[in-house]
Design a protein around this motif. Sequence first.
Motif, PDB file in Angstrom:
ATOM      1  N   UNK A   1       0.818  -1.207   0.000  1.00 19.84           N
ATOM      2  CA  UNK A   1       0.000   0.000   0.000  1.00 19.84           C
ATOM      3  C   UNK A   1       0.850   1.253   0.000  1.00 19.84           C
ATOM      4  N   UNK A   2       1.955   1.232   0.763  1.00 16.24           N
ATOM      5  CA  UNK A   2       2.853   2.385   0.793  1.00 16.24           C
ATOM      6  C   UNK A   2       3.504   2.595  -0.569  1.00 16.24           C
ATOM      7  N   UNK A   3       3.896   1.491  -1.217  1.00 12.71           N
ATOM      8  CA  UNK A   3       4.534   1.590  -2.530  1.00 12.71           C
ATOM      9  C   UNK A   3       3.567   2.182  -3.548  1.00 12.71           C
ATOM     10  N   UNK A   4       2.320   1.703  -3.521  1.00 17.07           N
ATOM     11  CA  UNK A   4       1.331   2.198  -4.478  1.00 17.07           C
ATOM     12  C   UNK A   4       1.035   3.679  -4.248  1.00 17.07           C
ATOM     13  N   UNK A   5       1.049   4.088  -2.995  1.00 20.37           N
ATOM     14  CA  UNK A   5       0.793   5.502  -2.687  1.00 20.37           C
ATOM     15  C   UNK A   5       1.931   6.380  -3.199  1.00 20.37           C
ATOM     16  N   UNK A   6       3.149   5.869  -3.121  1.00 20.72           N
ATOM     17  CA  UNK A   6       4.304   6.637  -3.565  1.00 20.72           C
ATOM     18  C   UNK A   6       4.503   6.569  -5.079  1.00 20.72           C
ATOM     19  N   UNK A   7       3.997   5.519  -5.706  1.00 21.75           N
ATOM     20  CA  UNK A   7       4.169   5.298  -7.145  1.00 21.75           C
ATOM     21  C   UNK A   7       2.815   5.010  -7.798  1.00 21.75           C
ATOM     22  N   UNK A   8       2.036   6.048  -8.040  1.00 21.78           N
ATOM     23  CA  UNK A   8       0.733   5.789  -8.660  1.00 21.78           C
ATOM     24  C   UNK A   8       0.905   5.254 -10.084  1.00 21.78           C
ATOM     25  N   UNK A   9      -0.057   4.463 -10.497  1.00 19.91           N
ATOM     26  CA  UNK A   9      -0.007   3.884 -11.851  1.00 19.91           C
ATOM     27  C   UNK A   9      -0.159   5.002 -12.873  1.00 19.91           C
ATOM     28  N   UNK A  10       0.590   4.918 -13.981  1.00 21.79           N
ATOM     29  CA  UNK A  10       0.450   5.954 -15.014  1.00 21.79           C
ATOM     30  C   UNK A  10      -0.949   5.896 -15.629  1.00 21.79           C
ATOM     31  N   UNK A  11      -1.490   7.074 -15.892  1.00 24.74           N
ATOM     32  CA  UNK A  11      -2.812   7.116 -16.505  1.00 24.74           C
ATOM     33  C   UNK A  11      -2.669   7.074 -18.015  1.00 24.74           C
ATOM     34  N   UNK A  12      -3.550   6.350 -18.655  1.00 24.59           N
ATOM     35  CA  UNK A  12      -3.543   6.272 -20.117  1.00 24.59           C
ATOM     36  C   UNK A  12      -4.099   7.566 -20.686  1.00 24.59           C
ATOM     37  N   UNK A  13      -3.537   7.994 -21.806  1.00 17.27           N
ATOM     38  CA  UNK A  13      -4.026   9.196 -22.467  1.00 17.27           C
ATOM     39  C   UNK A  13      -5.351   8.893 -23.145  1.00 17.27           C
ATOM     40  N   UNK A  14      -6.282   9.792 -23.044  1.00 16.45           N
ATOM     41  CA  UNK A  14      -7.537   9.561 -23.763  1.00 16.45           C
ATOM     42  C   UNK A  14      -7.312   9.714 -25.265  1.00 16.45           C
TER      43      UNK A  14
END
Length: 78
Positions: free
Chosen positions: A3-16
């Motif tokens: 959970x800490x890792x995900x908070x520090x490294x959010x997943x990249x968002x795909x471009x619309x």
Amino acid sequence: MPGDYRAAHPAPRARPAPPADSPRQPFTRQHRSVVYFRGCNEARAAGAAPIYRGQPGYRPEMDGDGDGIACEPYRGRR
């Protein structure tokens, strides 16, 4: 920890995707024509003659008088 890792490294968002009427379309590679006739008899048999410059199947070698029209009908002399 995950959970800490995900908070520090959010997943990249795909471009619309751009809207269909957008003036900026993605780059596309233009391919050369894949239509090829060995000669005018073959082009006529396929129903493609006359072939104008810029159309698929046009080749300068098939344009005897260089006017931009290949496999044009023979007019004959008068």
